[in-house]
Motif scaffolding. Structure first.
Motif, short mmCIF file in Angstrom:
data_model
loop_
_atom_site.label_atom_id
_atom_site.label_comp_id
_atom_site.label_asym_id
_atom_site.label_seq_id
_atom_site.Cartn_x
_atom_site.Cartn_y
_atom_site.Cartn_z
N MET A 196 4.61 -4.16 -15.67
CA MET A 196 4.64 -2.85 -15.03
C MET A 196 4.21 -2.98 -13.59
O MET A 196 3.36 -3.79 -13.26
CB MET A 196 3.66 -1.91 -15.74
CG MET A 196 4.10 -1.46 -17.11
SD MET A 196 2.81 -0.46 -17.84
CE MET A 196 1.54 -1.71 -18.07
N LYS A 197 4.81 -2.16 -12.75
CA LYS A 197 4.43 -2.18 -11.34
C LYS A 197 3.87 -0.83 -10.93
O LYS A 197 4.36 0.21 -11.38
CB LYS A 197 5.66 -2.49 -10.48
CG LYS A 197 6.09 -3.93 -10.60
CD LYS A 197 7.10 -4.27 -9.54
CE LYS A 197 7.41 -5.75 -9.60
NZ LYS A 197 8.05 -6.24 -8.40
N PHE A 198 2.88 -0.90 -10.08
CA PHE A 198 2.25 0.32 -9.59
C PHE A 198 2.14 0.25 -8.07
O PHE A 198 1.91 -0.82 -7.51
CB PHE A 198 0.85 0.48 -10.18
CG PHE A 198 0.85 0.56 -11.68
CD1 PHE A 198 0.92 1.79 -12.32
CD2 PHE A 198 0.79 -0.59 -12.44
CE1 PHE A 198 0.94 1.85 -13.70
CE2 PHE A 198 0.81 -0.53 -13.82
CZ PHE A 198 0.89 0.69 -14.46
N LYS A 199 2.28 1.41 -7.46
CA LYS A 199 2.05 1.53 -6.02
C LYS A 199 0.67 2.16 -5.85
O LYS A 199 0.40 3.20 -6.43
CB LYS A 199 3.12 2.45 -5.42
CG LYS A 199 3.00 2.64 -3.94
CD LYS A 199 4.01 1.78 -3.23
CE LYS A 199 3.93 2.01 -1.72
NZ LYS A 199 4.83 1.10 -1.01
N ILE A 200 -0.19 1.49 -5.07
CA ILE A 200 -1.53 2.02 -4.82
C ILE A 200 -1.68 2.12 -3.31
O ILE A 200 -2.05 1.15 -2.64
CB ILE A 200 -2.62 1.11 -5.42
CG1 ILE A 200 -2.31 0.82 -6.89
CG2 ILE A 200 -3.99 1.78 -5.28
CD1 ILE A 200 -3.25 -0.19 -7.51
N VAL A 201 -1.39 3.31 -2.80
CA VAL A 201 -1.32 3.48 -1.34
C VAL A 201 -2.68 3.23 -0.69
O VAL A 201 -2.75 2.69 0.41
CB VAL A 201 -0.80 4.90 -1.01
CG1 VAL A 201 -0.80 5.15 0.48
CG2 VAL A 201 0.60 5.09 -1.57
N ASP A 202 -3.77 3.61 -1.38
CA ASP A 202 -5.09 3.48 -0.75
C ASP A 202 -5.75 2.13 -1.02
O ASP A 202 -6.93 1.96 -0.77
CB ASP A 202 -6.01 4.65 -1.12
CG ASP A 202 -5.92 5.07 -2.57
OD1 ASP A 202 -5.22 4.39 -3.35
OD2 ASP A 202 -6.53 6.08 -2.94
N MET A 203 -4.98 1.16 -1.48
CA MET A 203 -5.48 -0.22 -1.59
C MET A 203 -5.14 -0.93 -0.28
O MET A 203 -3.99 -1.28 -0.02
CB MET A 203 -4.80 -0.92 -2.77
CG MET A 203 -5.18 -2.37 -2.93
SD MET A 203 -4.45 -3.10 -4.41
CE MET A 203 -2.69 -3.08 -3.98
N THR A 204 -6.15 -1.12 0.57
CA THR A 204 -5.86 -1.52 1.94
C THR A 204 -6.48 -2.84 2.39
O THR A 204 -6.18 -3.31 3.47
CB THR A 204 -6.33 -0.42 2.92
OG1 THR A 204 -7.68 -0.11 2.60
CG2 THR A 204 -5.47 0.82 2.79
N CYS A 205 -7.38 -3.43 1.60
CA CYS A 205 -8.00 -4.67 2.05
C CYS A 205 -8.40 -5.52 0.84
O CYS A 205 -8.24 -5.10 -0.30
CB CYS A 205 -9.22 -4.38 2.93
SG CYS A 205 -10.61 -3.72 2.02
N GLY A 206 -8.94 -6.70 1.11
CA GLY A 206 -9.31 -7.60 0.04
C GLY A 206 -10.36 -7.02 -0.90
O GLY A 206 -10.38 -7.32 -2.09
N HIS A 207 -11.23 -6.19 -0.35
CA HIS A 207 -12.24 -5.54 -1.18
C HIS A 207 -11.58 -4.62 -2.21
O HIS A 207 -11.96 -4.60 -3.38
CB HIS A 207 -13.19 -4.75 -0.27
CG HIS A 207 -14.27 -4.03 -1.00
ND1 HIS A 207 -15.31 -4.68 -1.62
CD2 HIS A 207 -14.45 -2.71 -1.23
CE1 HIS A 207 -16.10 -3.78 -2.19
NE2 HIS A 207 -15.60 -2.58 -1.98
#
Ligand SMILES: [Cu+2]
Length: 78
Positions: A1-12
């Motif tokens: 399954m694939k998900f889009k996570i717009v607010d995932m912005t950095c390695g953390h």
């Protein structure tokens, strides 16, 4: 399954997202494409479980339907 996570912005974010998903079921495998804000989850888990866990971790995930070849589909490598 694939998900889009717009607010995932950095390695953390990547490590938080990965931990949140693996916490549901350690047998699943998680792949992240940070530049595309994409999460790929493989294993015995439902989309709702993933979305719930990510929302608990503070991220809003949207499932990407993988029917070939919708407008948003990347199956041909974009
Ligand atoms: Cu971050």
């Amino acid at each position: 399954m694939k998900f889009k996570i717009v607010d995932m912005t950095c390695g953390h974010c990547v490590s938080k997202v990965t931990k949140a998903v693996v916490a549901i079921n350690s047998g699943i495998s998680v792949m992240v494409d940070l530049s595309e804000h994409m999460l790929t989850v493989t294993g015995d888990i439902t989309a709702d479980e993933v979305i719930d866990a990510l929302s608990d971790a503070g991220y809003s995930a949207m499932e990407i339907k993988t029917t070939c070849c919708a407008a948003d589909n990347r199956c041909h490598g974009g």
